[in-house]
Design a protein around this motif. Structure first.
Motif, PDB file in Angstrom:
ATOM      1  N   GLU A 103      -5.857   3.185   3.044  1.00 34.29           N
ATOM      2  CA  GLU A 103      -4.561   3.439   3.465  1.00 34.29           C
ATOM      3  C   GLU A 103      -3.720   3.945   2.239  1.00 34.29           C
ATOM      4  N   VAL A 104      -3.896   3.549   1.100  1.00 34.87           N
ATOM      5  CA  VAL A 104      -3.174   4.167   0.001  1.00 34.87           C
ATOM      6  C   VAL A 104      -3.491   5.627   0.033  1.00 34.87           C
ATOM      7  N   LEU A 105      -4.898   5.910  -0.123  1.00 35.06           N
ATOM      8  CA  LEU A 105      -5.147   7.338  -0.073  1.00 35.06           C
ATOM      9  C   LEU A 105      -5.111   8.265   0.826  1.00 35.06           C
ATOM     10  N   HIS A 106      -4.741   7.712   2.159  1.00 40.69           N
ATOM     11  CA  HIS A 106      -4.893   8.449   3.294  1.00 40.69           C
ATOM     12  C   HIS A 106      -6.149   8.997   3.370  1.00 40.69           C
ATOM     13  N   THR A 107      -7.049   8.278   3.564  1.00 41.71           N
ATOM     14  CA  THR A 107      -8.581   8.472   4.092  1.00 41.71           C
ATOM     15  C   THR A 107      -9.426   7.665   4.583  1.00 41.71           C
ATOM     16  N   SER A 108     -10.671   7.648   4.739  1.00 37.61           N
ATOM     17  CA  SER A 108     -11.353   6.800   5.526  1.00 37.61           C
ATOM     18  C   SER A 108     -12.108   5.883   4.695  1.00 37.61           C
ATOM     19  N   THR A 168       0.949  -1.101   0.020  1.00 40.00           N
ATOM     20  CA  THR A 168       0.001  -0.103  -0.078  1.00 40.00           C
ATOM     21  C   THR A 168       0.824   1.149   0.066  1.00 40.00           C
ATOM     22  N   TRP A 169       2.013   1.332   0.680  1.00 39.34           N
ATOM     23  CA  TRP A 169       3.040   2.220   0.536  1.00 39.34           C
ATOM     24  C   TRP A 169       3.505   2.400  -0.855  1.00 39.34           C
ATOM     25  N   ILE A 170       3.843   1.324  -1.470  1.00 39.84           N
ATOM     26  CA  ILE A 170       4.355   1.558  -2.786  1.00 39.84           C
ATOM     27  C   ILE A 170       3.298   2.088  -3.788  1.00 39.84           C
ATOM     28  N   TYR A 171       1.948   1.702  -3.651  1.00 38.25           N
ATOM     29  CA  TYR A 171       0.834   2.221  -4.546  1.00 38.25           C
ATOM     30  C   TYR A 171       0.703   3.611  -4.087  1.00 38.25           C
ATOM     31  N   ARG A 172       0.970   4.089  -2.920  1.00 38.51           N
ATOM     32  CA  ARG A 172       0.658   5.388  -2.584  1.00 38.51           C
ATOM     33  C   ARG A 172       1.835   6.289  -3.169  1.00 38.51           C
ATOM     34  N   ARG A 192     -10.434   8.964 -10.026  1.00 38.30           N
ATOM     35  CA  ARG A 192      -9.640   7.781 -10.760  1.00 38.30           C
ATOM     36  C   ARG A 192      -8.818   7.006  -9.907  1.00 38.30           C
ATOM     37  N   ALA A 193      -8.093   7.590  -9.091  1.00 36.17           N
ATOM     38  CA  ALA A 193      -7.241   6.898  -8.109  1.00 36.17           C
ATOM     39  C   ALA A 193      -8.216   5.710  -7.525  1.00 36.17           C
ATOM     40  N   ALA A 194      -9.070   5.966  -6.910  1.00 36.18           N
ATOM     41  CA  ALA A 194     -10.089   5.127  -6.065  1.00 36.18           C
ATOM     42  C   ALA A 194     -10.723   3.957  -7.127  1.00 36.18           C
ATOM     43  N   ILE A 195     -10.779   4.399  -8.186  1.00 33.59           N
ATOM     44  CA  ILE A 195     -11.576   3.236  -9.027  1.00 33.59           C
ATOM     45  C   ILE A 195     -10.500   2.287  -9.675  1.00 33.59           C
TER      46      ILE A 195
END
Lengths: 142, 182
Positions: free
Chosen positions: B153-158, B72-76, B135-138
């Motif tokens: 976790e990737v997008l730093h949100t809930s 998830t860190w790399i995806y971020r 876009r990132a979420a989908i």
């Protein structure tokens, strides 16, 4: 759809979908969209990708070693400048000392010969120009 | 090909063994590159963004704290790199037509109309028209198959925000695809 509903929520949702045509249509379209995306291609990394990443790392590391004026913390840059100034000062001081020693040893004339333009000879007697001048002078005398 | 455990790869890297990082690149290269292809679309830009992702990961890996998972860190990093690439790109203005023009269409949804290549092309184009956050979420949900929690976790949100973004992204994609190809 994403198994995000609790059993109770799912029961209510199913009841609603049965009676609501527009929500049913939306649900069907969303399922179709997901099927469509699922059938889209997954792109594997191009061949040699990892090797290129590692080669780029080596390049960056290399340039960091060679790049004297690349990014450095301020104290390192200050140290670099101080070191350069010390080298220059030592060079100038030792040069002056050598010159002073030479002056003492050979005397003022030698230094003058070395540095003065008054004693400069454009064509010393043993140079090609000097030999040419001597020949021309003897020819003129004849 | 089998790969060592992430924590083992990180330990090896921190101990100065570059093969730990090399294995990490080989392990995640396909996932990162695929993400970039759908976030950016242009193959060369996508490849550059994927490479930058790993170079940034290399620089930051020593400071990685295992309170989140490595992938998830790399995806971020990859998502942020792709968004930076798109912002810098002059083509952004052309691709980002206002969604107000993508009005809902009465055409049927084109779910069985394509060959595989056409589907990919249509999906890539439609995703480019989504706002950044959607876009990132989908892409993370539908193409990388991450859970809501992982995406959060990737997008730093809930996870709630992720659900909402994915729902809006699906709705907009349906409209775009119906309008463009239905």
């Amino acid at each position: 759809m994403d198994d995000a509903l609790s059993p109770d929520e799912k029961k209510n949702f199913d009841l609603h979908i049965r009676s609501c045509a527009s929500c049913r249509e939306e649900l069907e379209e969303t399922r179709a969209l997901r099927r469509l995306i699922a059938s889209a291609r997954r792109f594997p990394a191009p061949s040699g990708f990892a090797t290129r990443v590692l080669a780029n790392l080596d390049e960056k590391k290399g340039s960091r070693v060679l790049g004297l004026f690349g990014f450095r913390p301020l104290f390192l840059r200050a140290a670099q400048v101080a070191f350069a100034l010390v080298v220059m000062t030592v060079g100038i001081t030792s040069g002056n000392r050598l010159l002073a020693e030479r002056t003492d040893h050979i005397g003022q004339t030698a230094v003058k010969e070395t540095f003065s333009l008054d004693l400069f000879q454009a064509t010393p007697p043993d140079s090609i120009g000097g030999i040419y001048n001597t020949l021309m002078e003897s020819r003129n005398e004849r | 090909m089998t790969f060592a455990d992430d924590s083992d790869l990180i330990k090896r890297f921190i101990n100065g063994d570059l093969s730990g990082f090399e294995n990490l690149v080989r392990k995640y290269q396909d996932r990162v590159y695929n993400l970039c292809r759908y976030m950016i679309r242009d193959p060369q830009d996508a490849q550059d963004a994927a490479q930058d992702t790993f170079l940034k990961a290399y620089k930051a890996l020593k400071d990685f704290r295992p309170d989140s998972s490595l992938y998830t860190w790399i995806y971020r990093i990859a998502v942020n790199t792709c968004l930076d690439y798109r912002r810098k790109s002059h083509r952004e203005a052309l691709r980002n037509e206002p969604l107000a023009e993508d009005l809902p269409s009465d055409k049927p949804f084109p779910d069985q109309l394509y060959e595989s290549g056409e589907i990919t092309e249509a999906i890539q184009l439609a995703i480019q028209k989504l706002p950044e956050k959607l876009r990132a979420a989908i892409v993370l949900r539908e193409l990388e198959e991450l859970s809501y929690e992982e995406i959060a976790e990737v997008l730093h949100t809930s996870a709630g925000t992720v659900k909402s973004r994915i729902s809006r992204a699906r709705e907009q994609l349906r409209h775009i695809l119906k309008k463009n190809v239905g």
